[in-house]
Design a protein around this motif. Sequence first.
Motif, short mmCIF file in Angstrom:
data_model
loop_
_atom_site.label_atom_id
_atom_site.label_comp_id
_atom_site.label_asym_id
_atom_site.label_seq_id
_atom_site.Cartn_x
_atom_site.Cartn_y
_atom_site.Cartn_z
N LYS A 1 -25.59 57.16 32.03
CA LYS A 1 -25.15 58.52 32.32
C LYS A 1 -26.16 59.51 31.74
O LYS A 1 -26.63 59.36 30.62
N SER B 1 -27.47 63.93 31.91
CA SER B 1 -27.15 65.30 32.27
C SER B 1 -28.04 65.65 33.47
O SER B 1 -29.26 65.62 33.38
N CYS B 2 -27.41 65.96 34.60
CA CYS B 2 -28.14 66.13 35.86
C CYS B 2 -27.98 67.55 36.39
O CYS B 2 -26.86 68.06 36.51
N GLU B 3 -29.10 68.19 36.72
CA GLU B 3 -29.06 69.51 37.35
C GLU B 3 -29.30 69.32 38.84
O GLU B 3 -30.35 68.85 39.27
N LEU B 4 -28.30 69.68 39.64
CA LEU B 4 -28.38 69.53 41.09
C LEU B 4 -29.09 70.72 41.71
O LEU B 4 -29.25 71.77 41.07
N THR C 1 -23.65 62.53 35.17
CA THR C 1 -23.55 61.53 36.23
C THR C 1 -24.54 60.41 35.95
O THR C 1 -25.30 60.48 34.99
N CYS D 1 -27.88 60.84 40.44
CA CYS D 1 -28.55 62.13 40.24
C CYS D 1 -29.79 62.22 41.11
O CYS D 1 -29.98 63.18 41.85
N LYS D 2 -30.64 61.21 41.03
CA LYS D 2 -31.88 61.20 41.83
C LYS D 2 -31.57 61.17 43.32
O LYS D 2 -32.25 61.82 44.10
N ASN E 1 -29.09 62.47 44.86
CA ASN E 1 -28.59 63.76 45.32
C ASN E 1 -29.62 64.87 45.17
O ASN E 1 -29.31 66.05 45.34
N GLY F 1 -31.23 65.73 42.42
CA GLY F 1 -31.15 66.40 41.12
C GLY F 1 -32.27 66.01 40.19
O GLY F 1 -33.06 65.10 40.47
N VAL G 1 -33.12 65.30 35.96
CA VAL G 1 -32.53 64.96 34.69
C VAL G 1 -32.92 66.02 33.67
O VAL G 1 -34.09 66.34 33.50
#
Length: 57
Positions: A29, A31-34, A42, A47-48, A50, A52, A54
Motif C-alpha cells: 500500500k 500514498s497515491c496521487e491520482l 491504495t 495506483c500506476k 490508474n 497515479g 506515488v
Amino acid sequence: MKYTLLAILLSISSFNVLAYGGATEVGPKVSCELPDGTVSETYLLLCKGNGGTVKAD
C-alpha cells in the motif's frame, strides 16, 4: 494425509504474506496521487494502472 498436505500448504502461503509485511500480488500500500488531484492509500500496481504517482511521505 489429505489434511496434512492442506495444513502444510496453508502454513506456507500464510508465511509468505507475513514475510513480505502484508504486501500482496499488487504490491504494498502506498500514498497515491491520482490525475484528478485526489490522494488515497491504495496498492502500488493499482495506483500506476490508474495513472497515479506515488507520493513520498
